[in-house]
Design a protein around this motif. Structure first.
Motif, PDB file in Angstrom:
ATOM      1  N   CYS A  18     -10.135  -1.966 -15.774  1.00 30.43           N
ATOM      2  CA  CYS A  18      -9.192  -1.983 -14.662  1.00 30.43           C
ATOM      3  C   CYS A  18      -9.949  -2.060 -13.336  1.00 30.43           C
ATOM      4  O   CYS A  18     -10.918  -1.324 -13.124  1.00 30.43           O
ATOM      5  N   LEU A  19      -9.496  -2.943 -12.448  1.00 29.44           N
ATOM      6  CA  LEU A  19     -10.134  -3.053 -11.140  1.00 29.44           C
ATOM      7  C   LEU A  19     -10.040  -1.759 -10.351  1.00 29.44           C
ATOM      8  O   LEU A  19     -10.887  -1.463  -9.516  1.00 29.44           O
ATOM      9  N   GLY A  20      -8.984  -0.987 -10.617  1.00 31.27           N
ATOM     10  CA  GLY A  20      -8.778   0.224  -9.843  1.00 31.27           C
ATOM     11  C   GLY A  20      -9.530   1.433 -10.350  1.00 31.27           C
ATOM     12  O   GLY A  20     -10.364   2.006  -9.645  1.00 31.27           O
ATOM     13  N   CYS A  21      -9.258   1.823 -11.602  1.00 32.36           N
ATOM     14  CA  CYS A  21      -9.810   3.073 -12.124  1.00 32.36           C
ATOM     15  C   CYS A  21     -10.933   2.896 -13.126  1.00 32.36           C
ATOM     16  O   CYS A  21     -11.586   3.866 -13.504  1.00 32.36           O
ATOM     17  N   GLY A  22     -11.153   1.666 -13.574  1.00 35.56           N
ATOM     18  CA  GLY A  22     -12.219   1.429 -14.549  1.00 35.56           C
ATOM     19  C   GLY A  22     -11.793   1.615 -15.986  1.00 35.56           C
ATOM     20  O   GLY A  22     -12.600   1.442 -16.905  1.00 35.56           O
ATOM     21  N   GLY A  23     -10.533   1.969 -16.230  1.00 32.03           N
ATOM     22  CA  GLY A  23     -10.043   2.113 -17.593  1.00 32.03           C
ATOM     23  C   GLY A  23      -9.937   0.779 -18.296  1.00 32.03           C
ATOM     24  O   GLY A  23     -10.008  -0.287 -17.671  1.00 32.03           O
ATOM     25  N   LEU A  31      -5.281  -4.826 -13.814  1.00 30.69           N
ATOM     26  CA  LEU A  31      -4.999  -3.446 -13.444  1.00 30.69           C
ATOM     27  C   LEU A  31      -4.273  -2.762 -14.591  1.00 30.69           C
ATOM     28  O   LEU A  31      -3.438  -3.368 -15.269  1.00 30.69           O
ATOM     29  N   CYS A  32      -4.567  -1.489 -14.801  1.00 36.95           N
ATOM     30  CA  CYS A  32      -3.845  -0.722 -15.810  1.00 36.95           C
ATOM     31  C   CYS A  32      -2.449  -0.404 -15.278  1.00 36.95           C
ATOM     32  O   CYS A  32      -2.155  -0.608 -14.091  1.00 36.95           O
ATOM     33  N   ALA A  33      -1.597   0.106 -16.144  1.00 32.45           N
ATOM     34  CA  ALA A  33      -0.208   0.375 -15.756  1.00 32.45           C
ATOM     35  C   ALA A  33      -0.119   1.381 -14.606  1.00 32.45           C
ATOM     36  O   ALA A  33       0.695   1.224 -13.684  1.00 32.45           O
ATOM     37  N   ALA A  34      -0.957   2.421 -14.646  1.00 34.09           N
ATOM     38  CA  ALA A  34      -0.902   3.453 -13.608  1.00 34.09           C
ATOM     39  C   ALA A  34      -1.315   2.898 -12.249  1.00 34.09           C
ATOM     40  O   ALA A  34      -0.675   3.173 -11.230  1.00 34.09           O
ATOM     41  N   CYS A  35      -2.397   2.111 -12.218  1.00 37.55           N
ATOM     42  CA  CYS A  35      -2.855   1.534 -10.948  1.00 37.55           C
ATOM     43  C   CYS A  35      -1.869   0.492 -10.437  1.00 37.55           C
ATOM     44  O   CYS A  35      -1.617   0.393  -9.231  1.00 37.55           O
ATOM     45  N   TRP A  36      -1.302  -0.287 -11.363  1.00 37.88           N
ATOM     46  CA  TRP A  36      -0.317  -1.294 -10.962  1.00 37.88           C
ATOM     47  C   TRP A  36       0.889  -0.633 -10.304  1.00 37.88           C
ATOM     48  O   TRP A  36       1.421  -1.128  -9.312  1.00 37.88           O
ATOM     49  N   ALA A  37       1.309   0.499 -10.855  1.00 39.63           N
ATOM     50  CA  ALA A  37       2.475   1.200 -10.306  1.00 39.63           C
ATOM     51  C   ALA A  37       2.217   1.732  -8.903  1.00 39.63           C
ATOM     52  O   ALA A  37       3.165   1.991  -8.150  1.00 39.63           O
ATOM     53  N   ASP A  38       0.932   1.907  -8.548  1.00 39.09           N
ATOM     54  CA  ASP A  38       0.577   2.439  -7.233  1.00 39.09           C
ATOM     55  C   ASP A  38       0.221   1.330  -6.246  1.00 39.09           C
ATOM     56  O   ASP A  38      -0.268   1.601  -5.158  1.00 39.09           O
ATOM     57  N   ALA A  81       0.118  -9.678   1.490  1.00 40.39           N
ATOM     58  CA  ALA A  81       0.358  -9.471   0.062  1.00 40.39           C
ATOM     59  C   ALA A  81       0.760  -8.040  -0.253  1.00 40.39           C
ATOM     60  O   ALA A  81       1.584  -7.811  -1.138  1.00 40.39           O
ATOM     61  N   LEU A  82       0.180  -7.071   0.472  1.00 42.01           N
ATOM     62  CA  LEU A  82       0.362  -5.662   0.138  1.00 42.01           C
ATOM     63  C   LEU A  82       0.642  -4.828   1.374  1.00 42.01           C
ATOM     64  O   LEU A  82       0.263  -5.209   2.490  1.00 42.01           O
ATOM     65  N   ILE A  83       1.255  -3.680   1.157  1.00 45.71           N
ATOM     66  CA  ILE A  83       1.268  -2.629   2.172  1.00 45.71           C
ATOM     67  C   ILE A  83      -0.041  -1.853   2.014  1.00 45.71           C
ATOM     68  O   ILE A  83      -0.467  -1.548   0.900  1.00 45.71           O
ATOM     69  N   TYR A  84      -0.672  -1.538   3.128  1.00 45.91           N
ATOM     70  CA  TYR A  84      -1.963  -0.841   3.100  1.00 45.91           C
ATOM     71  C   TYR A  84      -1.744   0.627   2.757  1.00 45.91           C
ATOM     72  O   TYR A  84      -1.525   1.468   3.633  1.00 45.91           O
ATOM     73  N   GLY A  85      -1.791   0.912   1.480  1.00 47.82           N
ATOM     74  CA  GLY A  85      -1.590   2.282   1.015  1.00 47.82           C
ATOM     75  C   GLY A  85      -1.798   2.353  -0.480  1.00 47.82           C
ATOM     76  O   GLY A  85      -1.882   1.332  -1.167  1.00 47.82           O
ATOM     77  N   GLY A  86      -1.898   3.558  -1.018  1.00 45.28           N
ATOM     78  CA  GLY A  86      -2.041   3.747  -2.449  1.00 45.28           C
ATOM     79  C   GLY A  86      -3.251   3.038  -3.030  1.00 45.28           C
ATOM     80  O   GLY A  86      -4.322   2.976  -2.416  1.00 45.28           O
ATOM     81  N   GLN A  87      -3.082   2.471  -4.218  1.00 49.28           N
ATOM     82  CA  GLN A  87      -4.177   1.787  -4.898  1.00 49.28           C
ATOM     83  C   GLN A  87      -4.624   0.544  -4.143  1.00 49.28           C
ATOM     84  O   GLN A  87      -5.793   0.176  -4.172  1.00 49.28           O
ATOM     85  N   GLY A  88      -3.694  -0.108  -3.431  1.00 46.10           N
ATOM     86  CA  GLY A  88      -4.056  -1.280  -2.643  1.00 46.10           C
ATOM     87  C   GLY A  88      -5.082  -0.946  -1.571  1.00 46.10           C
ATOM     88  O   GLY A  88      -6.042  -1.688  -1.358  1.00 46.10           O
TER      89      GLY A  88
END
Length: 242
Positions: A18-23, A31-38, A81-88
């Motif tokens: 996962c690009l976010g958490c490495g899972g 991205l994993c489901a948890a990172c995608w949701a964030d 593309a994104l709001i600047y917050g969370g995993q983004g």
């Protein structure tokens, strides 16, 4: 057959992360489901100036957020593309300061989807520039990685050195909008050797984050002064509180 076997062996030794958490994930650069949701992807009705979500529905008239209404932009259209917050936000910072250059290719796909009609008319794609001293320290320009990925995915011409910073400005984080505009001044200009290639063309400027829009405004002004017919902007993430 041999190539497929090699790819299978490589995936077993180095499984996709996962690009976010490495899972572990099913495909590279995902991205994993948890990172995608964030991830706060922008969709629905958006401001024509910066791409931030706005209330209501498109009615055929130009829609702009309060910030773009208060401070008219020198570019014609903008998307985020994104709001600047969370995993983004974490991924933006990882790309910008954490040597996570692999994020740029996936983020380029997010930019491509967000940009939509901004890619029409065969625009030249370019990044917001870094001063050479900051580039030397950081080793790469994250905005150039994003603009390169977007251009490659969209089949558009990419000129990574179209713009340059003639003087170094202090970091803009934490500065007010007026402070940002004063600090930038005429620090950004179009490279003289590129002016013939951009005259009467559309230019799409790419950056990682838009806060007040001061940097993008300086870039747009530089392009228009160099003879560009129209400037558009696309950013990976938009700060919603300025």
């Amino acid at each position: 057959m041999l190539t497929a076997r090699i790819q299978t062996a490589v995936s077993l030794i180095y499984p996709a992360q996962c690009l976010g958490c490495g899972g572990l994930v099913g495909s590279d650069f995902g991205l994993c489901a948890a990172c995608w949701a964030d991830m706060h992807f922008i969709s629905g009705t958006v401001c024509e100036g910066c791409g931030v979500p706005v209330a209501g529905e498109a009615d055929g008239f130009r829609l702009e957020c309060d910030s773009c209404l208060r401070h008219p932009r020198p570019w014609s259209q903008g998307r985020s593309a994104l709001i600047y917050g969370g995993q983004g936000r974490k991924l933006v910072l990882a790309l910008k300061h954490g040597d996570r250059t692999e994020v740029a290719w996936t983020a380029g796909g997010w930019l491509q989807r967000a940009a939509g009609k901004l890619l029409e008319g065969d625009p030249i794609v370019c990044p917001v520039p870094l001063h050479w001293t900051r580039l030397l320290k950081r080793k790469y320009n994250q905005s150039a990685l994003l603009s390169g990925a977007l251009a490659q995915r969209s089949g558009l011409e990419h000129i990574p050195d179209l713009l340059g910073r003639s003087r170094r400005t202090p970091p803009l984080e934490g500065k007010t909008r007026d402070q940002r505009y004063r600090l930038l001044g005429a620090a950004i200009t179009a490279k003289p050797r590129r002016k013939d290639r951009i005259k009467d063309r559309i230019v799409l400027i790419v950056d990682d984050v838009m806060t007040s829009g001061a940097t993008l405004s300086a870039c747009a002004d530089a392009c228009l002064q160099a003879g560009v017919s129209e400037v558009r902007v696309a950013v990976l993430a938009r700060v919603t509180q300025t």
